[in-house]
Motif scaffolding. Structure first.
Motif, mmCIF file in Angstrom:
data_model
loop_
_atom_site.group_PDB
_atom_site.id
_atom_site.type_symbol
_atom_site.label_atom_id
_atom_site.label_comp_id
_atom_site.label_asym_id
_atom_site.label_seq_id
_atom_site.Cartn_x
_atom_site.Cartn_y
_atom_site.Cartn_z
ATOM 1 N N ASN A 196 38.167 -5.197 16.995
ATOM 2 C CA ASN A 196 37.455 -5.524 18.417
ATOM 3 C C ASN A 196 37.785 -6.275 19.440
ATOM 4 N N HIS A 245 38.030 -1.832 10.099
ATOM 5 C CA HIS A 245 38.312 -3.028 10.824
ATOM 6 C C HIS A 245 37.264 -3.759 10.364
ATOM 7 N N HIS A 305 38.172 -8.150 10.022
ATOM 8 C CA HIS A 305 36.922 -9.226 10.938
ATOM 9 C C HIS A 305 36.121 -10.173 10.319
HETATM 10 ZN ZN ZN Z 1 37.063 -8.463 14.807
#
Ligand code: ZN
Length: 214
Positions: free
Chosen positions: A60, A144, A180
């Motif tokens: 992200n 992720h 993550h």
């Molecule tokens: Zn992340």
């Protein structure tokens, strides 16, 4: 049984990997896998030093475009293969990828639970086809984000995906690797067996030796 050595990296630049020492320490690695939230220059450096295939998914925090010194824009590490929504066979291992985290703000590489369900369902026909052709659906899911309820966080940024639980129950990959979730406490659990899948938090890197089916 033959095995393949994979260097997994995620979320944080590790000094000794981002140096020429990597060649001596990891020269026997057969494959590099990036689980996201890493600068593209870091992945490219590892690729150029080890000279073996690189597969990756975006995290992200990845930019949609990273700019090189000469102003050229790149959408991912040059020379690597984006695994998101795809299945690739490397060293006779079947790998699939699902990028990003739960959606918590505007930006790329984020999905609602529903959107991730759609990503997973889009992979399903290819996984069924694998079963017909290779006798198994999948060896490694590269993500992720963690699955819902496993290594995930309570906060809205780190909650995992529910669709990954269904994927593991249905398609029984031997591994689900993810990043993550940064781990600072040595007591934190980073490996969990879920049905037939070993779920592993890669942060910031792991070398795994994985058996290759005949
Ligand atoms: Zn992340």
């Amino acid at each position: 049984m033959k095995s393949v050595k994979i260097l997994f990296v995620s979320d944080k630049v590790v000094d000794h990997l981002y140096s020429s020492k990597i060649v001596e320490k990891h020269k026997d690695v057969d494959l590099i896998v990036g689980c996201g939230d890493l600068p593209y220059y870091y992945l490219e450096f590892i690729l150029s030093m080890l000279n073996v295939p690189l597969l990756y998914v975006h995290g992200n925090h990845d930019p949609q475009q990273e700019y090189l010194a000469d102003g050229t824009a790149i959408a991912g590490p040059t020379g690597g293969a984006n695994l998101h929504g795809r299945i690739l066979k490397e060293q006779n291992l079947l790998l699939a990828g699902l990028e990003g985290s739960i959606r918590y703000k505007d930006g790329c590489f984020q999905y609602t639970q529903k959107e991730m369900w759609l990503n997973v369902l889009a992979l399903a026909p290819k996984l069924w086809l694998n079963k017909l052709v290779y006798g198994r659906y999948l060896d490694i899911l590269v993500a992720h984000s963690p699955p819902y309820g496993i290594h995930n966080g309570e906060d809205r940024i780190h909650v995992g995906f529910r669709a990954f639980l269904w994927l593991m129950k249905t398609f029984k990959p031997r591994y689900l690797v993810h990043g993550h979730r940064h781990v600072y406490n040595p007591a934190e659990i980073i490996e969990t067996q879920f049905e037939e899948t070993k779920v592993i938090n890669i942060y910031p890197y792991r070398v795994l030796e994985i058996e290759v089916p005949e």
